[in-house]
Design an enzyme around this catalytic site. Sequence first.
Site, short mmCIF file in Angstrom:
data_model
loop_
_atom_site.label_atom_id
_atom_site.label_comp_id
_atom_site.label_asym_id
_atom_site.label_seq_id
_atom_site.Cartn_x
_atom_site.Cartn_y
_atom_site.Cartn_z
N CYS A 146 -61.76 39.10 13.11
CA CYS A 146 -60.39 39.37 13.54
C CYS A 146 -59.83 38.21 14.35
O CYS A 146 -58.68 37.81 14.17
CB CYS A 146 -60.34 40.66 14.35
SG CYS A 146 -58.68 41.14 14.91
N CYS A 201 -63.15 48.90 16.12
CA CYS A 201 -61.82 49.47 16.38
C CYS A 201 -61.29 50.30 15.24
O CYS A 201 -60.57 51.27 15.48
CB CYS A 201 -60.84 48.35 16.74
SG CYS A 201 -60.40 47.26 15.36
#
EC number: 2.8.1.13
Length: 371
Positions: free
Chosen positions: A101, A193
């Site tokens: 990410c 997440c």
Amino acid sequence: MRVLAAMSGGVDSAVAAARAVDAGHEVVGVHLALSATPGTLRTGSRGCCSKEDAGDARRAADVLGIPFYVWDFADRFKEDVIDDFVAAYAAGETPNPCLRCNEKIKFSALADRAVALGFDAVVTGHYARLDNGVLRRAVDADKDQSYVLAVLTAQQLSRAMFPVGDTPKPRIRAEAAERGLAVANKPDSHDICFIPSGDTRAFLGAKIGIRPGAVVDADGQVLGQHEGVHGFTIGQRKGLGLPGPAADGKPRYVTGIDPDSGTVRVGSAEDLRVWTVEAERAIWTSGSAPAGPIDCVAQVRAHGGTAPAVAEAVGDGMVVRLHEPLTGVARGQAVVLYRPDPAGDEVIGSGTISATARERVTSEAGSEAAR
């Protein structure tokens, strides 16, 4: 400078934005919408990208008196992070989605858009330090995120700011409270997440489906069956689906994964020891690969898994020969190199692990470094 503050809705990014304002920068806050179907509320400290997080980020921006926007990166996040994560596990690898990410979203897609809009840098709440372009560990060792930032290039680092890396986390929370930020006591998110349930195996099973295979020992004897290699990682001890320990009473660990045959190999703790790590897609934070072997400290997990080593650039990758063995080293993980000075906090480079070897190789370079 005109800077873009990435505001996740947590305490760290809120304080990072506040410190950028204090430093006299022209700050604009932005929250990244990374989910096409964000939940109304997160589940405790699990998950992120919820409507609650976007609201918390907006309220923090209001307190700071800075403009605030929400940018939709859901499609890019799915392609570059979630799909990459699923594909890696299907291939028998163990990826780090936070690392990907940072590489693909926060310091590539986001930074590229920021530069195109005239911003000079991107501010985040990561726990790391930048010293004249050099990436270093955070002061708070327990929160240090230099490992997941080691994939950033020299150019990306030149456009990054990490204002909270010089401060322990308890002090960050206290500062947030002093500033009147409602996120001061908000729980830290943990786990992955985009898997708020915390059940990675179930998430992967729903994406990949059942791909049965055998669990075998070092001699190839079949000990049991499984529903897919995505449910395993190197060094795993629990959840193997076996009736008990080995004949000698010692626990079994996953020591090998063959995605083509669907075979999961188990063995002893000693079978996990590796002395050589090969990595591809090497990134050197200085902007160029070293001319020859270099002494370093290698780290293979976000927290822990370190050993002194000698590393050498080979093509677009690297070979890392360890002076002490490491365990639980899997393909798909990152190996991050730190300078072996007394501080030991400067990142030299990183690579994605492609292979490991249990044999100790004493090359001329390795022998010299060991001495």
